[in-house]
Design a protein around this motif. Structure first.
Motif, PDB file in Angstrom:
ATOM      1  N   GLU A   2       0.804  -1.223   0.000  1.00  0.00           N
ATOM      2  CA  GLU A   2       0.000   0.000   0.000  1.00  0.00           C
ATOM      3  C   GLU A   2       0.837   1.273   0.000  1.00  0.00           C
ATOM      4  OE1 GLU A   2      -3.005  -0.312   2.998  1.00  0.00           O
ATOM      5  OE2 GLU A   2      -4.180  -1.554   1.635  1.00  0.00           O
ATOM      6  N   THR A   3       1.180   1.723  -1.153  1.00  0.00           N
ATOM      7  CA  THR A   3       1.861   3.007  -1.276  1.00  0.00           C
ATOM      8  C   THR A   3       0.787   4.076  -1.422  1.00  0.00           C
ATOM      9  OG1 THR A   3       1.947   2.795  -3.649  1.00  0.00           O
ATOM     10  CG2 THR A   3       3.832   1.927  -2.427  1.00  0.00           C
ATOM     11  N   SER A   4       1.183   5.330  -1.325  1.00  0.00           N
ATOM     12  CA  SER A   4       0.179   6.396  -1.443  1.00  0.00           C
ATOM     13  C   SER A   4      -0.389   6.453  -2.864  1.00  0.00           C
ATOM     14  CB  SER A   4       0.782   7.740  -1.043  1.00  0.00           C
ATOM     15  OG  SER A   4       1.896   8.014  -1.860  1.00  0.00           O
ATOM     16  N   ILE A   5       0.432   6.056  -3.852  1.00  0.00           N
ATOM     17  CA  ILE A   5      -0.083   6.054  -5.245  1.00  0.00           C
ATOM     18  C   ILE A   5      -1.183   4.993  -5.387  1.00  0.00           C
ATOM     19  CG2 ILE A   5       0.540   5.616  -7.671  1.00  0.00           C
ATOM     20  CD1 ILE A   5       3.370   6.655  -6.944  1.00  0.00           C
ATOM     21  N   VAL A   6      -0.929   3.812  -4.817  1.00  0.00           N
ATOM     22  CA  VAL A   6      -1.927   2.729  -4.889  1.00  0.00           C
ATOM     23  C   VAL A   6      -3.218   3.180  -4.209  1.00  0.00           C
ATOM     24  CG1 VAL A   6      -2.496   0.408  -4.043  1.00  0.00           C
ATOM     25  CG2 VAL A   6      -0.279   0.837  -5.082  1.00  0.00           C
ATOM     26  N   LYS A   7      -3.050   3.815  -3.033  1.00  0.00           N
ATOM     27  CA  LYS A   7      -4.247   4.268  -2.299  1.00  0.00           C
ATOM     28  C   LYS A   7      -5.012   5.327  -3.086  1.00  0.00           C
ATOM     29  CE  LYS A   7      -2.899   3.331   2.452  1.00  0.00           C
ATOM     30  NZ  LYS A   7      -2.586   3.923   3.737  1.00  0.00           N
TER      31      LYS A   7
END
Lengths: 231, 179
Positions: A142-147
């Motif tokens: 869960e990276t911020s891009i994925v989120k």
């Protein structure tokens, strides 16, 4: 913390008891329904409608959580969206599969062509598949891009939920419409009791399972951060 | 124009044609009753088995009618139908039908009371009781009901198992970290 556990268990237990009460009401207390080609299969109604409504509720929670995450990067809102999507898929499966059994008994015909030509069925299946895509997408670190991407995908429910719900009113569909129509008043009182009981049971079950799922997600985060701390 | 008119007539007759699928012939019934009225012979044809979901008929055939007769048919639970057998013809046939939804559950030796009254005088000329069985056909849609219900329990059960396995896995991870 102790109080929260007790409340959650009470909600879960009440939900389960109400499911049993709905079963008793639907299968034993009321006889075979009149005016249906398949009067026994009609009893699927008591679980099919509540699971469908809870599916909408779960996906709307995904929309709300995603919107809040995009607005203020709230990790709690993101967790709600992630967990609720999972539950929406479970309840959506119940609604679609039970509806397929009922449809086969009541309408007959080919299941695949029904899903392709009836707009209520087609849009609901499309909504469900879309959230499966969301669920699959979230099974990566869960990276911020994925989120962020997941939140944008989660927001699609803003279109898909009303489209699915309203499709039987405005588009080509055999699916009956009860809420907000003249048929609502003509609903048999015994049918109404079972339906409302079922809806309440499913909402309580949804709350209970969402709470557990959120706790698992929280524990996972804590373990991950501890692991990172140990390294 | 003419074809259109024929089509309209044919379409308007379509709903009535469905009645043709029910047999009114004597040989379509399992039971025949005979009642002698004042001067006439009345034959009553009926099936001793009423199948729920299928229309059920009683056919009356009267020979040499000079008088009008009112026929009243009533089941012991109060469901009733009536018809008039008009006089003035040597042979007259008419029928009464009860819809398949008249009964919802099985009953055995259920009484059907037949009362025949002469229309002009109001005099009851015949009373008779028939016993029939009301049968519920096998429930073909039960498979679908259990299928739909199974889906619910399987889905909720599988998800709860998934959650509990997640919990177990996390607890193991916590134990490993604590060690």
């Amino acid at each position: 913390m102790k109080y929260k556990w007790e409340l959650r268990e009470a909600v879960g237990l009440l939900g389960f008891l109400l499911v049993l009460a709905t079963l008793y009401f639907g299968l034993i207390s009321t006889g075979p329904a009149k005016f249906f080609t398949a009067p026994n299969a009609q009893k699927i109604f008591y679980f099919h409608v509540p699971s469908g409504l809870v599916t909408y509720l779960a996906f709307l929670m995904v929309v709300g959580g995603s919107a809040l995450y995009l607005y203020n990067q709230s990790h709690y809102a993101d967790r709600v969206a992630k967990c609720s999507a999972e539950l929406g898929i479970v309840f959506g499966f119940m609604s679609l599969a039970s509806g397929t059994f009922w449809m086969k008994a009541e309408w007959g015909g080919d299941i695949a062509s029904r899903f392709l030509t009836d707009m209520r069925l087609a849009t609901t299946l499309a909504m469900w598949i879309l959230y499966i895509a969301y669920f699959v997408y979230r099974r990566q670190p869960e990276t911020s891009i994925v989120k962020n991407n997941a939140a944008v995908l989660g927001m699609s429910g803003l279109i898909m939920v009303p489209l699915s719900y309203l499709s039987s009113r405005f588009l080509r569909s055999h699916h009956p419409v009860i809420v907000g129509t003249a048929d609502q008043d003509s609903l048999d009182p015994s049918l109404r009791v079972g339906l409302y009981m079922g809806i309440l049971a499913f909402i309580l079950l949804y709350s209970f399972l969402l709470n557990i799922r959120m706790q698992i997600e929280e524990m996972d985060k804590v373990i991950f951060s501890r692991k990172m701390g140990n390294l | 124009m003419r074809i259109g008119l024929i089509l309209v007539i044919l379409l308007s007759l379509t709903p009535f044609s469905s009645a043709g699928q029910y047999c009114h012939e004597d040989n379509c019934f399992t039971n025949r009753g005979y009642i002698h009225l004042n001067e006439e012979d009345l034959y009553v044809y009926y099936n001793s088995l009423f199948t729920i979901g299928e229309n059920w008929f009683v056919v009356f055939h009267v020979t040499g009618t000079d008088n009008d007769y009112d026929v009243d048919l009533s089941f012991e639970d109060g469901n009733s139908k009536s018809l008039t057998l008009p006089g003035g013809s040597s042979n007259y046939t008419d029928s009464v039908s009860f819809p398949g939804s008249t009964f919802a559950s099985e009953k055995f030796d259920f009484n059907l009371y037949l009362t025949i009254t002469q229309s002009q005088s109001g005099e009851v000329v015949a009373n008779s009781t028939f016993k029939i069985d009301i049968n519920k056909p096998s429930d073909d849609d039960m498979f679908y009901l259990w299928g739909g219900m199974t889906v619910f329990w399987v889905a909720i059960g599988a998800y709860v198992l998934y959650l509990s396995s997640q919990f177990r896995e996390l607890n193991k991870k916590v134990e490993r970290i604590e060690k």
